[in-house]
Design an enzyme around this catalytic site. Structure first.
Site, PDB file in Angstrom:
ATOM      1  N   GLN A 178      46.943  56.677  35.509  1.00 22.14           N
ATOM      2  CA  GLN A 178      46.413  57.834  34.791  1.00 22.14           C
ATOM      3  C   GLN A 178      47.598  58.219  33.607  1.00 22.14           C
ATOM      4  OE1 GLN A 178      45.922  59.043  39.404  1.00 22.14           O
ATOM      5  NE2 GLN A 178      45.724  60.786  37.917  1.00 22.14           N
TER       6      GLN A 178
ATOM      7  N   ARG B  39      44.311  65.035  43.856  1.00 22.60           N
ATOM      8  CA  ARG B  39      43.335  66.140  43.453  1.00 22.60           C
ATOM      9  C   ARG B  39      44.030  67.654  43.480  1.00 22.60           C
ATOM     10  NH1 ARG B  39      36.730  65.481  43.093  1.00 22.60           N
ATOM     11  NH2 ARG B  39      36.604  66.793  41.269  1.00 22.60           N
ATOM     12  N   CYS B  40      45.130  67.716  43.185  1.00 26.68           N
ATOM     13  CA  CYS B  40      45.779  68.929  43.575  1.00 26.68           C
ATOM     14  C   CYS B  40      47.055  69.150  42.715  1.00 26.68           C
ATOM     15  CB  CYS B  40      46.287  68.958  44.907  1.00 26.68           C
ATOM     16  SG  CYS B  40      47.716  69.893  45.301  1.00 26.68           S
TER      17      CYS B  40
ATOM     18  N   GLU C 201      40.357  70.397  40.278  1.00 24.73           N
ATOM     19  CA  GLU C 201      40.711  70.229  41.502  1.00 24.73           C
ATOM     20  C   GLU C 201      40.687  71.444  42.289  1.00 24.73           C
ATOM     21  OE1 GLU C 201      44.647  67.530  40.091  1.00 24.73           O
ATOM     22  OE2 GLU C 201      45.038  69.559  40.049  1.00 24.73           O
TER      23      GLU C 201
END
Ligand SMILES: Cc1cc2nc3c(=O)[nH]c(=O)nc-3n(C[C@H](O)[C@H](O)[C@H](O)COP(=O)(O)OP(=O)(O)OC[C@H]3O[C@@H](n4cnc5c(N)ncnc54)[C@H](O)[C@@H]3O)c2cc1C
Lengths: 782, 288
Positions: free
Chosen positions: A214, A364-365, A734
């Site tokens: 990523q 996802r945070c 998110e």
């Protein structure tokens, strides 16, 4: 005027043509001539000394070429590597293994099958060592020590807020509620596992690293820093992150497999491919969450929140390999004061080593925001119930008011904007909140169990301003480079990297809005460090707040130059020109205009005297503040007293992410995020027995919801643009993952509160609910 | 998740397949592959030869004949699920087929494989116990009939000889007054049952239950026939008291173990709840 598909248009995603036709280009699709396969022997023990490694049988298997052990890497001082949190992590062990499924030996072979047979044939003798899996036990004196190179299992202590003032406020409060809340170890379980193809060119001393990352640029720098001493120099490292099948934070860290593949390629002078299988991915790659939080929330006699105190034990596994900004060992947990107006809070986190895989990634945070939101949204519900107040009314009474923004939170954040009352009110209207409460009362009188749960979250995303945010010293700006071609089409490159978020479409729409070039004609590229400008990558909902902002600013710079060219072409003064959609026209005479296409051509064929040719700009955006997306979710559940099953009847999600660039993509992000909030609330968990044996290491045991289990989502919105972001956007990837879990738990506990139930830790399984029902005399006898 | 090496043969007749089994005692039949291949991929089983029976004609059918519903061993779960005859007359089987695995697996998985695998977590074993089915095995000496009560001998072990192939399943044909139901609690689609109960009853003209079959899934080392529960129903009018009595006896017959699907206590309670619900539904269906 042409349709440019700018802001607010639900254009179809440009990337989907290739994804839905199976033409994506993932790591597994990359095949190079002469490529060798790497597979990895992993430890069956959670803690053991390696007595002997015998590869003689494996070496006889046709196709097996060789092996890499920790001892081999030690010769080059590559057996350990630094983590992003200034800890260190083994690439391969020379002496002891620290968790089950840890990498022990790399096996190289001419094909994938031979490599797997080689792995099965390697014989290793281990001497088991004492194991500690419980972080509370790990922190007690005399606990087995996880790391020989450390004094104890205590990694660090972090705190924020005013301890004394909080103690005092809690002592003086009219009501105080306390609860231990555990948010368990879970895994991102992206559809694509991790992998790479490392290709070392011995002649040119050049490494091309295709990998599932990523953050390709940061990885290039990390490789140069870690392996500079063995000849990998940053100009000769090219990291290519092709299409990625889901990242969710799990593809930020550097895993040992990547490093072993590079080492193997350097040793063999051939390309080496490594792809994890599903079990390896679930068992060894970075976990998320695993926070044990002791929470206290206080209120005065009128039910106004006065203070919050949270003491957390964080289980990090055998090393701190979280991927937080350097100054934030506990991530952005200090967002835990939530959407409410009070002045006093204190929070502290102690991190522990245990014999488990490392991680603590931001699944996802935005860095521990899920943990923080879960804590405050659970506590607010408990406090409301304890005081006998309706949880919605209690929230409406305690919310920060619209007029109070920008709002300085007690733990130091400046919330840029918000309208929490509007979001909750909208959710209540959509779901018919008051009628549901009536229905609940009727059902309760009949012995039926129905619950309504609310979560009114505030996130902090878009890391981040350079004075606070860096990773290994590199500031957390992000970048856009935009070039307009002579025919008025464009290419734009970014330091971020989409993993399914739709950047190729979203960024093109931002640029379309600013430049008037149809989004279809703006090609977006990311992921190749040789071509894209430097940036820290995509995670923590930062792409739109940082690189999206960079796109807007770069485009505005291009437009300023375009104005000069237009003035030249129209033989008028720059200040007499008006910009509209895709053209400059002369004030008062709209028929005298030049479109962006006319201007682009002139930039190469007929630039004004004294103006350099070309039409392009690069911008590195350093955000002045974080953005603070928020929302209110309401969930309705029915509980089967005979089986303990929870049925989610309805779920309304009202999100406010500021300006919506592509509403369809935003909607998709929320649907996916809600499902990823549903999953840990009811199903997902990685567990270990006392010997450190993992449970949840494959998809039969690690439960992901299918479309059948997933509730039907009803979505709504309010729009409160960020005042400091160039287009007012806040990041939405998110919100739902962060906000949803508490709504589910609040609904289940709401259904059971009258029985005396105060809390249930996630995942809320039928078995767990049934045990609770039974303990409170409410399990149905059929 | 890569299996060790194996040989592969794909005979086109049952005789050929049986001949291969005779020559190679370690060979294994490959039907739908959805139990066997995962075991190989996890390297939990190793097999020297796979005998693929997918190319043998005539093993996939569903038909009523001579007082029996006959199901060919290679009938896919998806075929059961969508078969109108089964939908109309064999609700227990239809219920079960819909809850097995997921639609993708059901396209491949076979009824014969589901039974031959003898996994107590599989759904068909309890269903067939409730129906009182008969298994037909093809061997070197022709066909042999095995009552379902004698088929499951141990965990993953059946009465099939190494050189026998399960060729057909026979279920007593539907008659008026029959009713059945399968109640399964699973944590998600594609999961095996936390517990499940199969019920098949027959109600006589006088409203009295004259036959009852109850099978339990995944609450013991083998699929369980809840015989005492069955007996308490026969001769009763399936009133609430009888249903509850049977449910308690079914729960007593279960031998669950605590695991991550649930505690022993929970699973036992679940058997009781599901038995009540299955019986009520079966009764409703029998009356219609
Ligand atoms: C994700 C997943 C979820 C599942 N969930 C469920 C579920 O909820 N409920 C359920 O019941 N099942 C479930 N299954 C199992 C599935 O139904 C299996 O396919 C089935 O149990 C075996 O059937 P098969 O045709 O695939 O057999 P195979 O895998 O081909 O064979 C299984 C075993 O039976 C033997 N065998 C097969 N056919 C014959 C024959 N005719 N004669 C003799 N021996 C034979 C084989 O040699 C092998 O030992 C699931 C499977 C998967 C992959």
């Amino acid at each position: 005027m042409a349709e440019i598909n700018g802001l607010g248009k639900s254009m179809k995603r440009k990337e989907d043509a290739r994804f839905i036709q199976g033409k994506g280009n993932y790591i597994e699709d990359i095949v190079l001539p002469g490529m060798i396969w790497l597979d990895i022997v992993r430890s069956p023990y959670a803690h053991a000394r390696i007595v002997n490694i015998d590869t003689s049988k494996a070496a006889k298997i046709p196709g097996v070429l060789g092996f890499i052990t920790g001892k081999d890497l030690e010769k080059y001082n590559l057996h350990w590597m630094p983590t992003l949190m200034s800890d260190r992590q083994m690439v391969l062990p020379t002496d002891t293994v620290k968790y089950q499924a840890q990498e022990v030996v790399g096996v190289l072979a001419t094909d994938r099958y031979a490599a797997a047979d080689g792995v099965a044939a390697v014989e290793i003798d281990y001497e088991p060592l004492p194991v500690v899996v419980d972080p509370f036990k790990a922190l007690q004196p005399g606990a087995p020590k996880v790391r020989e190179d450390k004094d104890s299992n205590h990694i660090w202590h972090w705190e924020a807020g005013d301890r004394e003032a909080t103690d005092r406020a809690i002592r003086q409060a009219a009501t105080v509620v306390k609860q231990r809340i555990y948010i368990p170890r879970i895994h991102v379980a992206s559809i694509e596992t991790c992998g790479c193809v490392a290709n070392w060119d011995p002649i040119n001393k050049h490494l091309t690293m295709y990998m599932t990352t990523q953050a390709p640029h940061a990885i290039r720098t990390v490789i140069a820093l870690v392996a500079g001493h063995v000849g990998l120099s940053e100009e000769n490292i090219r990291v290519i992150s092709p299409d990625i099948g889901g990242g969710f934070g799990g593809k930020v860290p550097v895993y040992p497999g990547y490093v072993i593949a590079i080492a193997a390629s350097v040793l063999l002078g051939k390309p080496v491919k490594w792809i994890e299988d599903r079990s390896e991915n679930l068992q060894a790659d970075s976990f998320a969450r695993d926070y044990h939080m002791d929470c206290e929330l206080a209120a005065d006699g009128e039910g106004r929140i006065t203070a919050l105190r949270i003491k957390t034990i964080a289980d990090h596994g055998y090393t701190d390999a979280a991927a937080n900004p350097s100054k934030y060992p506990a991530g952005l947990f200090s967002i835990c004061t939530g959407s409410y107006d009070y002045r006093t809070a204190f929070t502290e986190v102690d991190a522990a080593y245990t014999n488990k895989p490392p991680g603590g990634i931001a699944y996802r945070c935005s860095f521990r925001v899920t943990e923080a939101v879960h804590a405050i949204e659970r506590m607010v519900d408990i406090l409301a119930h304890e005081r006998g107040e309706d949880p919605a009314d209690f929230r409406l009474k305690n919310f920060i008011k619209k007029e109070q923004f920008p709002y300085k939170s007690p733990l130091g954040w400046e919330f840029d904007s918000g309208d929490y009352h509007a979001a909750l009110q909208k959710a209540m209207d959509m779901i018919g909140y008051r009628e549901l409460r009536k229905e609940q009362a009727e059902k309760r009188a009949r012995g039926e169990l129905m619950g309504i749960g609310i979560s009114s979250f505030t996130e902090v995303v878009g890391a981040g301003p350079s004075h606070q945010f860096d990773i290994l010293g590199i500031k957390m700006f992000d970048s856009a480079e935009v070039r307009i071609h002579p025919t008025g089409k464009a290419i734009a490159r970014f330091g971020t990297k989409s993993q399914g978020q739709g950047h190729e479409t979203t960024y093109a729409q931002i640029l379309a809005q600013e430049l008037g070039i149809p989004a279809e004609h703006i090609k977006v590229e990311e992921g190749d460090t040789d071509t894209a400008p430097y940036g820290l990558g995509t995670y923590a909902s930062r792409s739109t707040p940082t690189a999206g902002a960079a796109a807007a600013v770069a485009a505005r710079r291009i437009r300023e130059k375009a104005r000069k060219i237009a003035a030249h072409l129209l033989e008028s003064a720059e200040e007499d020109l008006v910009w509209e959609v895709d053209r400059f026209y002369v004030k008062g005479s709209p028929s005298r205009f030049k479109t962006i296409q006319d201007i682009a051509l002139a930039a190469y064929t007929n630039p004004p005297p004294g103006v350099e040719a070309g039409l392009e700009a690069t911008f590195y955006y350093d955000p002045p503040n974080m953005t603070f997306p928020f929302g209110s979710y309401i969930c309705v559940v029915d509980i089967d007293r005979g089986t303990g099953q929870v049925h989610v009847r309805r779920f309304v999600a009202v999100d406010d992410c500021g300006t919506r660039i592509n509403p369809m993509i935003v909607e998709g992000q929320i649907h996916g995020g809600l499902t990823m909030g549903f999953a840990p609330a009811f199903m997902e968990q990685i567990q270990y027995d006392e010997n450190g044996n993992i449970y949840g290491g494959n998809f039969m045991d690690y439960l992901l919801p299918t479309a059948v289990e997933t509730p039907r989502w009803e979505t709504g919105k309010t729009v409160t643009p960020s005042p400091h972001h160039p287009i007012g956007a806040k990041g939405v990837g998110e919100s739902a993952t962060v906000g949803a879990p508490a709504a589910f738990v609040n609904a289940v506990v709401d259904a059971l509160w009258h029985l005396g139930v105060r809390h249930i830790d996630i995942p809320i399984t039928p078995d767990k609910v049934w045990q609770v029902l039974k303990a409170h005399g409410a399990a149905a006898e059929e | 998740m890569i299996p060790p090496e194996f040989d592969y043969v794909a005979p086109t007749t049952l005789q050929e397949a049986i001949a291969v089994l005779e020559q190679k005692p370690d060979a294994k039949i490959l039907a739908g592959g959805h139990s066997l291949i995962p075991l190989l991929k996890f390297r939990l089983a190793s097999v020297n030869t796979l005998v693929d029976i997918n190319r043998i004609d005539g093993l996939s059918y569903i038909r009523e004949e001579g007082g029996w519903l006959k199901i060919g061993a290679m009938t896919r779960e998806a075929d059961l699920e969508h078969d109108p005859l089964i939908g109309q007359k064999y609700p227990l089987l239809a219920d079960a087929a819909r809850t097995i695995a997921d639609p993708l697996v059901r396209n491949m998985a076979t009824v014969g494989g589901n039974l031959a695998h003898a996994d107590p977590a599989n759904d068909h074993p309890a269903v067939m116990l409730a129906y009182g089915a008969v298994i037909v095995a093809a061997g070197p000496n022709g066909l042999r009939e095995i009552p379902i009560t004698q088929f499951f001998t141990d965990l993953f072990t059946t009465a099939l000889a190494p050189n026998e192939i399960l060729s057909e399943i026979r279920i007593p044909a539907h008659k008026a007054g029959n009713g059945g139901c399968y109640q399964k609690l699973e944590r998600k689609v594609g999961d095996y049952a936390t517990a499940a109960v199969a019920v098949q009853i027959h109600i006589g003209a006088n409203g009295v239950c004259d036959t009852a079959g109850i099978g339990l899934t995944n609450v013991g080392p083998t699929p369980i026939k809840a015989a005492a529960a069955e007996q308490t129903l026969v001769g009763s009018k399936l009133d609430d008291a009888a249903i509850k009595r049977a449910a308690q006896l079914a729960a007593d017959a279960a031998q669950p173990q605590s695991d991550y699907r649930g505690t022993e206590e929970y699973k036992r309670a679940l058997v009781k709840t599901l038995t009540v619900r299955a019986l009520r539904k079966a009764l409703e269906r029998a009356r219609n």
